[in-house]
Design a protein around this motif. Structure first.
Motif, PDB file in Angstrom:
ATOM      1  N   TRP A  91      20.286  26.995 -14.690  1.00  0.00           N
ATOM      2  CA  TRP A  91      20.019  26.325 -15.969  1.00  0.00           C
ATOM      3  C   TRP A  91      19.927  27.285 -17.150  1.00  0.00           C
ATOM      4  O   TRP A  91      20.129  26.879 -18.286  1.00  0.00           O
ATOM      5  N   GLY A  92      19.599  28.527 -16.896  1.00  0.00           N
ATOM      6  CA  GLY A  92      19.510  29.482 -17.995  1.00  0.00           C
ATOM      7  C   GLY A  92      18.223  29.346 -18.787  1.00  0.00           C
ATOM      8  O   GLY A  92      17.333  28.560 -18.445  1.00  0.00           O
ATOM      9  N   PRO A  93      18.110  30.098 -19.892  1.00  0.00           N
ATOM     10  CA  PRO A  93      16.861  30.094 -20.664  1.00  0.00           C
ATOM     11  C   PRO A  93      16.723  28.856 -21.538  1.00  0.00           C
ATOM     12  O   PRO A  93      17.707  28.234 -21.927  1.00  0.00           O
ATOM     13  N   ALA A  94      15.480  28.519 -21.827  1.00  0.00           N
ATOM     14  CA  ALA A  94      15.155  27.470 -22.792  1.00  0.00           C
ATOM     15  C   ALA A  94      14.454  28.132 -23.966  1.00  0.00           C
ATOM     16  O   ALA A  94      13.497  28.892 -23.787  1.00  0.00           O
ATOM     17  N   GLU A  95      14.942  27.873 -25.156  1.00  0.00           N
ATOM     18  CA  GLU A  95      14.293  28.425 -26.344  1.00  0.00           C
ATOM     19  C   GLU A  95      13.129  27.523 -26.731  1.00  0.00           C
ATOM     20  O   GLU A  95      13.296  26.316 -26.909  1.00  0.00           O
ATOM     21  N   THR A  96      11.951  28.091 -26.835  1.00  0.00           N
ATOM     22  CA  THR A  96      10.736  27.333 -27.127  1.00  0.00           C
ATOM     23  C   THR A  96      10.040  27.932 -28.351  1.00  0.00           C
ATOM     24  O   THR A  96      10.350  29.061 -28.750  1.00  0.00           O
ATOM     25  N   PRO A  97       9.081  27.223 -28.937  1.00  0.00           N
ATOM     26  CA  PRO A  97       8.338  27.789 -30.073  1.00  0.00           C
ATOM     27  C   PRO A  97       7.544  29.037 -29.720  1.00  0.00           C
ATOM     28  O   PRO A  97       7.128  29.777 -30.615  1.00  0.00           O
ATOM     29  N   VAL A  98       7.332  29.268 -28.414  1.00  0.00           N
ATOM     30  CA  VAL A  98       6.537  30.432 -28.015  1.00  0.00           C
ATOM     31  C   VAL A  98       7.399  31.540 -27.399  1.00  0.00           C
ATOM     32  O   VAL A  98       6.866  32.550 -26.960  1.00  0.00           O
ATOM     33  N   GLY A  99       8.719  31.359 -27.395  1.00  0.00           N
ATOM     34  CA  GLY A  99       9.598  32.399 -26.888  1.00  0.00           C
ATOM     35  C   GLY A  99      10.670  31.859 -25.966  1.00  0.00           C
ATOM     36  O   GLY A  99      10.781  30.654 -25.738  1.00  0.00           O
ATOM     37  N   SER A 100      11.464  32.762 -25.426  1.00  0.00           N
ATOM     38  CA  SER A 100      12.539  32.392 -24.519  1.00  0.00           C
ATOM     39  C   SER A 100      11.969  32.248 -23.111  1.00  0.00           C
ATOM     40  O   SER A 100      11.348  33.176 -22.580  1.00  0.00           O
ATOM     41  N   PHE A 101      12.202  31.082 -22.502  1.00  0.00           N
ATOM     42  CA  PHE A 101      11.558  30.771 -21.228  1.00  0.00           C
ATOM     43  C   PHE A 101      12.601  30.518 -20.156  1.00  0.00           C
ATOM     44  O   PHE A 101      13.569  29.782 -20.366  1.00  0.00           O
TER      45      PHE A 101
END
Length: 271
Positions: A91-101
């Motif tokens: 799935w790869g990374p998810a960009e979130t308000p607290v950083g790359s997850f």
């Protein structure tokens, strides 16, 4: 032993699924919420009927042409082969308000020391009940990894740092489905925030929202992400509400009365 609650911003309160008593769970919430949970039936059709509908006949080994088949007790490890959770590891990374997850499927040799350490935190152990030697945590992880892929244990990595443990699972194929009107491909989440410094500052809600949306983005057949925190754990329920989940009903599980929380694909841009 599986966990018994869901982690929230205020600390590690992981979600649990335990086989519960038979019978109908108690329900609460608005009539609209209850109707939303009760408008489908969980029907499983035999291969012969599926073949008839498709205009085919079962093969000699009982497999129906054109349908994906999984072998119970054996993970689907062939590259590119569809699995029960649509290849979480790709799935790869998810960009979130607290950083790359990133959700990284667990590799026991690599991840056991850190996950076992988290399980021995007293605040975590109270709910997950996996404190003790690393072997106990290892058994919990390997039971999933050796299964048919309906539950995938993952390390949660935020900006390159491991900081949480997740289980992404097929709620419709889980014992939880005995206690609510499950829909095909309902996907559940368990969460444990590992380090004390990462608790109580909003990470739980931010990551729950990001992971739920990540599931919906990568599992087109999934219309809902579900969780079941303890009904009396107000901070945990609040974290799910802040993450865009709605309270749907109450369910009776073996060790608790839980709040069934649902994040709907159709409402994801409104909540």
């Amino acid at each position: 032993m599986p966990p018994t609650d869901a982690s929230a911003d205020t600390g590690p309160v992981p979600v649990a699924v335990r086989p519960g008593p038979t019978g109908h769970p108690g329900r609460s919430g608005t009539a609209e919420d209850i109707r939303d949970c009760e408008d489908t039936l969980d029907l499983r059709l035999p291969g012969e009927l599926l073949a008839l509908v498709a205009g085919t006949t079962p093969e000699a080994d009982g497999r129906v042409p054109g349908l994906a088949h999984e072998r119970p007790g054996r993970p689907l490890d062939q590259p590119g082969t569809p699995d029960l959770l649509d290849q979480v590891g790709t799935w790869g990374p998810a960009e979130t308000p607290v950083g790359s997850f990133h959700l990284l499927p667990v590799q026991v040799e690599r991840d056991l020391p850190v996950i076992s350490g988290w399980m021995n935190d007293p605040a975590v152990a109270a709910f997950w009940q996996l404190a003790g030697s690393p072997a106990q945590t290892e058994d919990h992880l390997r039971a999933q990894l050796a299964g048919d892929g309906r539950s995938v244990p993952c390390l949660g990595v935020l900006d390159g740092t491991p900081m949480s443990y997740w289980e992404i699972y097929r709620a419709d194929l889980d014992p939880l489905a005995r206690h609510y009107p499950a829909r095909p491909h309902d996907t559940g989440v368990h969460l444990l925030v590992g380090d004390v410094a990462d608790r109580g500052r909003g990470l739980g809600s931010a990551l729950l929202r990001a992971v739920a949306d990540h599931v919906l983005d990568h599992r087109p057949a999934c219309a809902r992400v579900v969780a079941e925190p303890d009904l009396h754990n107000t901070p945990s329920v609040a974290a799910f509400l802040n993450a865009g989940f709605r309270y749907a009903s109450e369910v009776d599980l073996l060790a608790k009365r839980a709040a069934l929380m649902i994040r709907d694909r159709s409402l994801r841009h409104l909540m």
